[in-house]
Design an enzyme around this catalytic site. Sequence first.
Site, short mmCIF file in Angstrom:
data_model
loop_
_atom_site.label_atom_id
_atom_site.label_comp_id
_atom_site.label_asym_id
_atom_site.label_seq_id
_atom_site.Cartn_x
_atom_site.Cartn_y
_atom_site.Cartn_z
CG ASP A 107 -22.16 35.61 -6.23
OD1 ASP A 107 -21.17 34.95 -5.87
OD2 ASP A 107 -22.10 36.58 -6.99
CG ASN A 145 -19.04 27.22 -9.88
OD1 ASN A 145 -20.21 27.11 -9.50
ND2 ASN A 145 -18.49 28.41 -10.08
NE ARG A 204 -16.04 28.98 -7.79
CZ ARG A 204 -16.64 29.88 -7.03
NH1 ARG A 204 -16.64 29.75 -5.73
NH2 ARG A 204 -17.27 30.90 -7.56
C1 FPP Z 1 -20.95 31.22 -5.20
O1 FPP Z 1 -20.32 32.01 -4.20
C2 FPP Z 1 -21.35 29.95 -4.64
C3 FPP Z 1 -21.04 28.72 -5.16
C4 FPP Z 1 -20.26 28.54 -6.39
C5 FPP Z 1 -21.43 27.48 -4.47
C6 FPP Z 1 -22.79 27.51 -3.89
C7 FPP Z 1 -22.95 26.32 -3.08
C8 FPP Z 1 -23.49 26.31 -1.85
C9 FPP Z 1 -24.09 27.45 -1.16
C10 FPP Z 1 -23.58 25.03 -1.15
C11 FPP Z 1 -24.93 24.52 -1.51
C12 FPP Z 1 -25.22 23.38 -0.79
C13 FPP Z 1 -26.34 22.71 -1.01
C14 FPP Z 1 -26.62 21.67 -0.07
C15 FPP Z 1 -27.25 22.96 -2.15
P1 FPP Z 1 -18.81 32.40 -4.40
O2 FPP Z 1 -17.96 31.34 -3.86
O3 FPP Z 1 -18.56 32.71 -5.86
O4 FPP Z 1 -18.69 33.70 -3.55
P2 FPP Z 1 -17.72 34.94 -3.85
O5 FPP Z 1 -18.22 35.56 -5.13
O6 FPP Z 1 -17.93 35.81 -2.67
O7 FPP Z 1 -16.33 34.40 -3.97
#
Ligand code: FPP
Length: 242
Positions: free
Chosen positions: A23, A71, A74
């Site tokens: 996250d 998700n 989004r």
């Molecule tokens: C949450 O952070 C993250 C996600 C929903 C996506 C996670 C995916 C990756 C890190 C890419 C993974 C890639 C591989 C190759 C496994 P957020 O977007 O909710 O962050 P925020 O809360 O700060 O908005």
Amino acid sequence: MAKDVKKFDLPEVLPDHIGFIMDGNGRWAKKRFLPRKLGHVEGAKTFKKIVRYCRDIGIKCISFYAFSTENWKRPNDEVDAIMNLFRQYIDEAREHFLEETRIVFLGDKSVLADDIREKMIAIEEDTRHFDKMTLLLAVNYGGRDEIVHAAKLVSEKVRNGEMNIEDITEEKFSSYLYAGEFPDVDLLIRPSGELRISNYMIWQCAYAEFYFSDVLWPDFLPEELNKALFDYAKRSRRFGGV
Ligand code: FPP
């Protein structure tokens, strides 16, 4: 342990299964006035560093919440960017077969793009015999969905006369979960300051130790993981006993 690994001291007790809720990518990007998708690109780099570190220090199983059933809400371009990172990673992982990591995707693959689903199934097949470490990637995954899916499979068995209701034990039921053959989560790590589980491995986290950190996922490098490992090693796990 590989020679280049001993950068940090390690505690004596290590978890068998570490779960990661990745996250804070969006906030990481926002702080730098960058588009959110670049936060995910950076998050994917951190993911690779953490996978490598866990493998090098001998963790048996690691799991990552990469894309939840929620998700999809989004913006399309963000979803597309995350899906592209999965495509790229699967291709890259093929180049690292020598590292002997088994890769398994948890979640409902049926609604994913055909090419991603095919890549996922192929890499699961091609890494099935590796046993140095298992990497579980939760994609289109939800903990409640996992339990409902397992309940349907078990019900089907009962309806067909292949199983008796009396034979449904916790152990038996858990074998029908997406993550059925893997150990329960010992240590669940959530960076970025949120104190929730967000539908991640809710069955497998029944006795997990939780570690929360204010560091955003892209900055959650092996040094941060080591702090979590030391914190975990201090805890006394009683599993309901005394
Ligand atoms: C949450 O952070 C993250 C996600 C929903 C996506 C996670 C995916 C990756 C890190 C890419 C993974 C890639 C591989 C190759 C496994 P957020 O977007 O909710 O962050 P925020 O809360 O700060 O908005």
